[in-house]
Write a protein that holds these residues in place. Structure first.
Motif, PDB file in Angstrom:
ATOM      1  N   LYS A  33      -5.051   5.864   0.939  1.00  0.00           N
ATOM      2  CA  LYS A  33      -5.084   5.788  -0.521  1.00  0.00           C
ATOM      3  C   LYS A  33      -3.974   4.886  -1.010  1.00  0.00           C
ATOM      4  N   VAL A  34      -4.122   4.422  -2.224  1.00  0.00           N
ATOM      5  CA  VAL A  34      -3.051   3.669  -2.862  1.00  0.00           C
ATOM      6  C   VAL A  34      -2.174   4.686  -3.573  1.00  0.00           C
ATOM      7  N   GLU A  35      -0.928   4.752  -3.182  1.00  0.00           N
ATOM      8  CA  GLU A  35       0.022   5.675  -3.788  1.00  0.00           C
ATOM      9  C   GLU A  35       0.727   4.934  -4.918  1.00  0.00           C
ATOM     10  N   GLN A  36       0.449   5.356  -6.144  1.00  0.00           N
ATOM     11  CA  GLN A  36       0.943   4.661  -7.329  1.00  0.00           C
ATOM     12  C   GLN A  36       2.471   4.603  -7.377  1.00  0.00           C
ATOM     13  N   THR A  37       3.139   5.690  -6.980  1.00  0.00           N
ATOM     14  CA  THR A  37       4.600   5.689  -7.059  1.00  0.00           C
ATOM     15  C   THR A  37       5.228   4.688  -6.105  1.00  0.00           C
ATOM     16  N   LEU A  38       4.511   4.338  -5.047  1.00  0.00           N
ATOM     17  CA  LEU A  38       5.016   3.344  -4.106  1.00  0.00           C
ATOM     18  C   LEU A  38       4.425   1.966  -4.357  1.00  0.00           C
ATOM     19  N   GLY A  39       3.310   1.956  -5.103  1.00  0.00           N
ATOM     20  CA  GLY A  39       2.663   0.675  -5.377  1.00  0.00           C
ATOM     21  C   GLY A  39       2.070   0.044  -4.132  1.00  0.00           C
ATOM     22  N   ARG A  40       1.601   0.862  -3.221  1.00  0.00           N
ATOM     23  CA  ARG A  40       1.057   0.336  -1.971  1.00  0.00           C
ATOM     24  C   ARG A  40       0.065   1.313  -1.358  1.00  0.00           C
ATOM     25  N   LYS A  41      -0.685   0.807  -0.406  1.00  0.00           N
ATOM     26  CA  LYS A  41      -1.623   1.641   0.335  1.00  0.00           C
ATOM     27  C   LYS A  41      -0.854   2.404   1.408  1.00  0.00           C
ATOM     28  N   VAL A  42      -1.207   3.683   1.564  1.00  0.00           N
ATOM     29  CA  VAL A  42      -0.571   4.526   2.567  1.00  0.00           C
ATOM     30  C   VAL A  42      -1.639   5.236   3.380  1.00  0.00           C
ATOM     31  N   ARG A  43      -1.266   5.655   4.585  1.00  0.00           N
ATOM     32  CA  ARG A  43      -2.110   6.523   5.398  1.00  0.00           C
ATOM     33  C   ARG A  43      -1.710   7.957   5.087  1.00  0.00           C
ATOM     34  N   VAL A  44      -2.686   8.846   5.047  1.00  0.00           N
ATOM     35  CA  VAL A  44      -2.446  10.230   4.650  1.00  0.00           C
ATOM     36  C   VAL A  44      -2.744  11.157   5.833  1.00  0.00           C
ATOM     37  N   TYR A  45      -1.782  12.012   6.163  1.00  0.00           N
ATOM     38  CA  TYR A  45      -1.924  12.994   7.229  1.00  0.00           C
ATOM     39  C   TYR A  45      -1.530  14.360   6.682  1.00  0.00           C
TER      40      TYR A  45
ATOM     41  N   ILE B 161      -0.368  18.466   8.121  1.00  0.00           N
ATOM     42  CA  ILE B 161      -0.128  19.462   9.166  1.00  0.00           C
ATOM     43  C   ILE B 161      -0.362  20.816   8.525  1.00  0.00           C
ATOM     44  N   TYR B 162      -0.756  21.784   9.324  1.00  0.00           N
ATOM     45  CA  TYR B 162      -1.080  23.124   8.824  1.00  0.00           C
ATOM     46  C   TYR B 162      -2.199  23.077   7.787  1.00  0.00           C
ATOM     47  N   GLY B 163      -2.890  21.965   7.625  1.00  0.00           N
ATOM     48  CA  GLY B 163      -3.965  21.855   6.660  1.00  0.00           C
ATOM     49  C   GLY B 163      -3.521  21.775   5.216  1.00  0.00           C
ATOM     50  N   ARG B 164      -2.207  21.698   4.984  1.00  0.00           N
ATOM     51  CA  ARG B 164      -1.734  21.710   3.599  1.00  0.00           C
ATOM     52  C   ARG B 164      -0.510  20.835   3.341  1.00  0.00           C
ATOM     53  N   GLU B 165       0.295  20.570   4.346  1.00  0.00           N
ATOM     54  CA  GLU B 165       1.501  19.776   4.127  1.00  0.00           C
ATOM     55  C   GLU B 165       1.183  18.310   4.370  1.00  0.00           C
ATOM     56  N   GLY B 166       1.147  17.540   3.307  1.00  0.00           N
ATOM     57  CA  GLY B 166       0.773  16.143   3.418  1.00  0.00           C
ATOM     58  C   GLY B 166       1.961  15.215   3.590  1.00  0.00           C
ATOM     59  N   VAL B 167       1.750  14.181   4.415  1.00  0.00           N
ATOM     60  CA  VAL B 167       2.745  13.122   4.572  1.00  0.00           C
ATOM     61  C   VAL B 167       2.035  11.779   4.482  1.00  0.00           C
ATOM     62  N   PHE B 168       2.792  10.762   4.101  1.00  0.00           N
ATOM     63  CA  PHE B 168       2.272   9.411   3.996  1.00  0.00           C
ATOM     64  C   PHE B 168       2.998   8.522   4.993  1.00  0.00           C
ATOM     65  N   THR B 169       2.244   7.619   5.621  1.00  0.00           N
ATOM     66  CA  THR B 169       2.852   6.671   6.552  1.00  0.00           C
ATOM     67  C   THR B 169       2.514   5.250   6.119  1.00  0.00           C
ATOM     68  N   ASP B 170       3.253   4.310   6.691  1.00  0.00           N
ATOM     69  CA  ASP B 170       2.911   2.909   6.489  1.00  0.00           C
ATOM     70  C   ASP B 170       1.853   2.518   7.514  1.00  0.00           C
ATOM     71  N   GLU B 171       1.545   1.242   7.602  1.00  0.00           N
ATOM     72  CA  GLU B 171       0.499   0.776   8.513  1.00  0.00           C
ATOM     73  C   GLU B 171       0.870   0.914   9.989  1.00  0.00           C
ATOM     74  N   HIS B 172       2.161   1.193  10.273  1.00  0.00           N
ATOM     75  CA  HIS B 172       2.610   1.398  11.657  1.00  0.00           C
ATOM     76  C   HIS B 172       2.738   2.891  11.981  1.00  0.00           C
ATOM     77  N   ASN B 173       2.248   3.738  11.086  1.00  0.00           N
ATOM     78  CA  ASN B 173       2.324   5.198  11.225  1.00  0.00           C
ATOM     79  C   ASN B 173       3.748   5.729  11.239  1.00  0.00           C
ATOM     80  N   VAL B 174       4.621   5.085  10.494  1.00  0.00           N
ATOM     81  CA  VAL B 174       5.978   5.575  10.291  1.00  0.00           C
ATOM     82  C   VAL B 174       5.965   6.354   8.980  1.00  0.00           C
ATOM     83  N   VAL B 175       6.404   7.606   9.022  1.00  0.00           N
ATOM     84  CA  VAL B 175       6.408   8.429   7.818  1.00  0.00           C
ATOM     85  C   VAL B 175       7.338   7.805   6.778  1.00  0.00           C
TER      86      VAL B 175
END
Length: 188
Positions: A127-139, A141-155
């Motif tokens: 998704k595009v994360e507006q606060t970052l102004g860029r596209k992020v990957r969304v993951y 854990i536990y089905g509820r705690e979300g994290v965003f990574t860059d294109e290299h999968n760095v949180v």
């Protein structure tokens, strides 16, 4: 009395983790200090966990100086979940998930009461994360705690807050105190 959750929200957590060449955890060192402490060590509570043996072992030095040892039952972890979400980078990069895929593996969560158990890591649609102004990957854990990574999968952030500090409408928090330098090799 003070609830444990209140106490954990008022500590500074320093962490050093070691992984093998396959991205599996070998050892993790954790120091909690009290930001209101007047002691040079910040009332440091230190713990070192070792994952090289079939049973997870922990050496702990309380802020009183008392040292104890314990074993934590559960599967040998393949991932670490700690304060902040930066440690998830190693798991995410090792998993190499495509959108919609998930993996369930033993993980060691040491953010409060330490626990080793099966945890699911899932990749969701980018998704595009507006606060970052860029596209992020969304993951998650536990089905509820979300994290965003860059294109290299760095949180690079989590859903708790992604506003760059220089764009935040909130006042800057007080500077965190500096205590004695961390010594993961020599303590606890």
């Amino acid at each position: 009395g003070r609830r444990r959750g209140d106490l954990l929200s008022r500590v500074i957590a320093d962490v050093e983790a070691m992984f093998d060449r396959d991205g599996l955890p070998i050892r993790v060192w954790r120091r909690w200090t009290n930001p209101l402490s007047k002691r040079p060590d910040g009332n440091a509570d230190l713990k070192r966990f070792d994952f090289r043996t079939p049973i997870i072992s922990a050496k702990h030095r309380a802020d009183t100086g008392v040292v104890d040892f314990e074993h934590i039952h559960g599967p040998r972890p393949k991932a670490l979940i700690g304060s902040g979400h930066g440690l998830l980078t190693v798991w995410i990069q090792r998993a190499k998930l495509e959108i919609g895929q998930k993996v369930r593996e033993p993980a060691f969560d040491f953010r409060g009461v330490e626990v080793a158990k099966e945890v699911t890591l899932m990749r969701h649609a980018d998704k595009v994360e507006q606060t970052l102004g860029r596209k992020v990957r969304v993951y998650t854990i536990y089905g509820r705690e979300g994290v965003f990574t860059d294109e290299h999968n760095v949180v690079i952030g989590d859903v708790a807050g992604l506003v760059p500090f220089d764009e935040s409408p909130l006042p800057m928090p007080r500077r965190m105190p500096s205590f004695e330098p961390a010594d993961p090799a020599g303590t606890p």
